[in-house]
Design an enzyme around this catalytic site. Structure first.
Site, short mmCIF file in Angstrom:
data_model
loop_
_atom_site.label_atom_id
_atom_site.label_comp_id
_atom_site.label_asym_id
_atom_site.label_seq_id
_atom_site.Cartn_x
_atom_site.Cartn_y
_atom_site.Cartn_z
N GLU A 254 9.95 2.08 10.76
CA GLU A 254 10.70 3.32 11.02
C GLU A 254 9.68 4.44 11.00
OE1 GLU A 254 12.05 6.94 10.21
OE2 GLU A 254 12.37 5.94 8.29
N GLU B 55 7.18 16.55 16.96
CA GLU B 55 7.54 16.46 15.55
C GLU B 55 6.61 17.36 14.72
OE1 GLU B 55 8.59 12.89 12.47
OE2 GLU B 55 6.63 12.78 13.44
N CYS C 272 12.17 12.20 7.89
CA CYS C 272 12.18 11.71 9.26
C CYS C 272 13.46 12.11 9.97
CB CYS C 272 12.05 10.19 9.27
SG CYS C 272 10.59 9.57 8.42
N LYS D 86 0.85 -1.19 0.00
CA LYS D 86 0.00 0.00 0.00
C LYS D 86 0.89 1.24 0.00
CE LYS D 86 -1.75 2.77 2.89
NZ LYS D 86 -1.82 3.96 2.01
#
Length: 543
Positions: free
Chosen positions: A293, A425, A327, A212
């Site tokens: 991750e 974040e 990231c 996906k």
């Protein structure tokens, strides 16, 4: 069957092309960009070698130019998810029994196709669909993905070469079998290379995959599937089902044949996946492998002995390349008060030269963030900084979505080292800086180590070796990838295996043999040459 001993040459990292004015690659890329904009495509689901059109079309538009269209993709639903699982289970039988060298050659050929005829196609799709500069696309959709497809077959031989000791009396050997069931690969919008690695790494080890891709990065995924098909990937080994996670995820995660999950994305989604699997773990035929991750609150920590120019260049590149949507992008920075005036002036001067705009203008360093949801989230953080008395916006702080999702590079000064912008974040072009007293270097290292739940990347800038050693020791658990006098982004396959711990993931290090180990289930085999013919041991004999 081929009975030679097959060797894979130790690979080298793909050279990064420069795209300077007048260069061949620049002209080729611009031609492909123009052609792609002039020829919108209709992307189907790709299941079991068939192109499946659901009729539920979703438009694809460049984030930097919402007036244009790149085409549309057919959104998958539960039916397509079930079809993909069936195709994967069917294909896996022959694929897992195929000689490992034959599986390896598929990826090795895919790497050569990508390095040649498909390079600018995938680069252009990445630039237009994900709003990346030509350089960011080149290091991602070309070089890093080529590296994954060249290095992983080589790393596979290291896994298979891991064999136990034997004696004169018996032979021991290890078979590295694929997992039972299929693997579910869920890939992010921000890196085409990650989107290519997550399904192909398990496939290389003999697994079949339901993939996906991120809904905002379907176009490069479509061209990637074309590369794999041309490279000889058998039908059904990788099945692409673009669609919403809440729709595709449940039927796949609830299937009894789920063998593993390979994920890159948000910490919240990953923890939700883990919860869904763990809440009813006894229903599966085996314990699914979960590899992920996720996010980061990555940092740059400056010591008073830092090279100011190098520090500023790393901060500007790290925080603002690809709009901070990595990231690994540093979004918090610690600077001692004694060098802060120099750092501030140099940084603001540099940021003032940055151009923001469309990817078609190669002079733009910053482009648009990926979508409306990201734009709104980042804008909320900026507005919060404007109203918080402990924060000061030093530059940027403006945004505009009238033509595309543009946010100006923003630097915020925080007087609180544990403020909202230092802890959470943001995933955008916002860098928050805390200025600490130079004499409190060691104390502030501890603050950095304990401020964030994440532990993905970080870096120390210093010339003083004692300061470097202290930072490496204190921040040991704060980053899975740690950099000394360099920006904490840009990990290279084979050189800096990538991954973080704490809330940043399982740290299974993509770009090394460590990740491939997660997609096999070893079987130890002992063969005895002359087995005993009597159950009695010597100690049973009478005196």
């Amino acid at each position: 069957m081929f009975n030679g001993i097959f060797h894979i040459r130790k690979p080298e990292n793909e050279p990064v092309l420069g795209y300077a004015p007048g260069s061949k690659e620049r002209a080729e890329l611009k031609a492909v960009l123009a052609d792609m904009l002039a020829s919108p495509v209709e992307v189907p689901c790709m299941i079991g070698g068939r192109d499946i059109r659901t009729g539920d079309l979703v438009e694809m538009r460049p984030p930097h130019d919402l007036s244009r269209t790149l085409g549309a993709y057919h959104r998958a639903g539960p039916r397509e998810a079930d079809l993909a699982i069936g195709a994967a289970n069917e294909a896996k039988v022959a694929w897992s029994q195929m000689q490992w060298s034959s599986r390896a050659t598929v990826l090795l050929k895919a790497a050569e196709l990508l390095a040649g005829k498909y390079r600018q196609i995938l680069n252009a799709a990445t630039m237009l669909c994900m709003s990346k500069t030509c350089h960011q696309a080149e290091i991602d959709s070309a070089c890093e993905l080529i590296d994954f497809w060249r290095f992983n077959p080589y790393f596979m031989t290291e896994v298979y070469d891991d064999q136990p000791l034997s004696t004169r009396d018996f032979l021991n050997y290890m078979e590295h079998r694929p997992l039972e069931g299929f693997v579910f690969a869920i890939t992010p919008f921000n890196f085409t290379s990650i989107a290519g690695n997550l399904p192909t790494a398990p496939a290389l080890m003999g697994n079949a995959v339901v993939w996906k891709p991120a809904s905002s990065a379907v176009l490069p995924a479509y061209y990637m599937m074309q590369v794999l098909r041309e490279a000889g990937m058998p039908d059904g080994v990788i099945n692409m089902v673009p669609g919403p996670g809440p729709v595709i995820g449940p039927p796949v995660l609830n299937h009894l044949d789920l063998g593993g999950v390979h994920f890159t994305g948000s910490t919240y989604v990953f923890s939700t996946i883990w919860l869904a699997i763990g809440s009813d773990i006894r229903k599966y035929q085996s314990y699914p492998r979960i590899v992920g991750e996720t996010g980061g609150k990555d940092f740059i920590f400056a010591h008073a002995s830092s090279d100011i120019d190098a520090l500023v260049a790393a901060a500007v590149r790290g925080a603002f390349e690809y709009q901070g949507q990595k990231c690994s992008a540093p979004s918090r920075m610690y600077v001692p008060d004694t060098i802060w005036p120099q750092v501030r002036d140099r940084m603001l001067d540099e940021i003032a030269t940055i151009k923001v705009g469309d990817v078609l203008d190669f002079s733009n360093f910053v482009n648009a963030v990926i979508d409306k949801a990201s734009f709104d989230k980042i804008a909320e953080y900026i507005e919060f900084a404007k109203t918080d008395p402990n924060m000061e916006i030093l530059c940027g702080g403006t945004y505009d979505d009238s033509e595309g999702y543009f946010i100006q590079p923003t630097v915020v000064l925080s007087r609180d080292p544990r403020s909202k912008l230092m802890c959470e974040e943001i995933f955008g072009p916002v860098l928050t800086i805390f200025v600490y007293p130079e004499k409190e270097y060691e104390k502030t290292l501890e603050v950095c180590n304990t401020t964030s739940p994440y532990a993905l990347t970080g870096g120390i800038f210093a010339q003083d070796r004692f300061a470097i050693v202290k930072a490496v020791k204190t921040l040991r658990g704060a980053a899975g990838n740690f950099y000394i006098n360099d920006k904490p982004t840009g990990a290279v396959v084979g050189q800096q295996p990538f991954g973080g711990s704490r809330a940043s993931g399982t740290n299974d290090k993509a770009g090394s043999w460590i990740n491939l180990e997660r997609w096999v289930s070893p079987r130890a085999i002992k063969e005895t040459f002359l087995p005993p013919t009597d159950y009695r041991y010597p100690f049973l004999a009478e005196e």
